[in-house]
Design an enzyme around this catalytic site. Structure first.
Site, PDB file in Angstrom:
ATOM      1  N   VAL A  16       0.851  -1.180   0.000  1.00 27.91           N
ATOM      2  CA  VAL A  16       0.000   0.000   0.000  1.00 27.91           C
ATOM      3  C   VAL A  16       0.890   1.234   0.000  1.00 27.91           C
ATOM      4  CG1 VAL A  16      -1.745   1.303   1.286  1.00 27.91           C
ATOM      5  CG2 VAL A  16      -1.850  -1.204   1.217  1.00 27.91           C
ATOM      6  N   GLU A 107       2.140 -16.064  24.799  1.00 29.16           N
ATOM      7  CA  GLU A 107       2.046 -17.164  23.831  1.00 29.16           C
ATOM      8  C   GLU A 107       3.399 -17.843  23.635  1.00 29.16           C
ATOM      9  OE1 GLU A 107       0.237 -19.714  21.049  1.00 29.16           O
ATOM     10  OE2 GLU A 107      -0.713 -18.267  22.380  1.00 29.16           O
TER      11      GLU A 107
END
Length: 161
Positions: A16, A107
């Protein structure tokens, strides 16, 4: 792919370069894409709290390459511990410090625990991978500080209980 059954969602890979909100278009390096709703997720970078000299010793975890590097270091540490005759040095090889008790750190600590307790359980003769120490270090007063502290009182770490 999670969104493959949603006919109103299109997933594109591209760089982008601009966003035209008036025309509702994302300008890509190689074209444009129209949108009804757009979510801009620019990614994130890790930081070392003003201690950039830590970077060679403590890779971040934002890319596939970072994850591969961490995996390599973890497996090498277990291998080094297996070959280390000195008990204190062996313990050092089996001690892992994760700085940051946000979602990624939590995590990673859980995944490392799974590797030590399950994945590598039968892979060594001289060490027990389950003896690895995993230190999760967070600067706030609790892990996952960005999430609301909504645990029932009986589950909180409360010294007066």
């Amino acid at each position: 792919m999670v969104l493959r059954h949603n006919p109103n969602t299109e997933v594109l890979l591209g760089e982008v370069v601009d966003l035209d909100a008036q025309r509702r278009r994302v300008i890509l390096r190689d074209g444009e894409a129209a949108y009804d709703h757009v979510i801009v997720a620019t990614g994130a970078t890790h930081h070392y709290f003003g201690n950039d000299q830590w970077a060679p010793l403590a890779p971040g975890l934002k890319t596939i390459e970072d994850a591969t590097e961490i995996r390599s270091r973890v497996l090498s540490a277990f291998e080094s511990a297996e070959r280390e005759p000195d008990l204190a040095k062996r313990r050092a090889w089996l001690t892992f410090a994760i700085v940051g008790g946000g979602p990624t750190g939590v995590e990673l600590a859980g995944a490392l625990g799974e590797v030590a307790n399950d994945t590598l359980r039968h892979d060594f003769r001289r060490i027990n991978p389950a003896e690895a120490q995993i230190l999760l270090i967070e600067g706030e007063d609790r892990v996952l500080p960005l999430f609301p502290g909504t645990f029932p009182p009986r589950l909180r770490n409360n010294s007066s209980a």
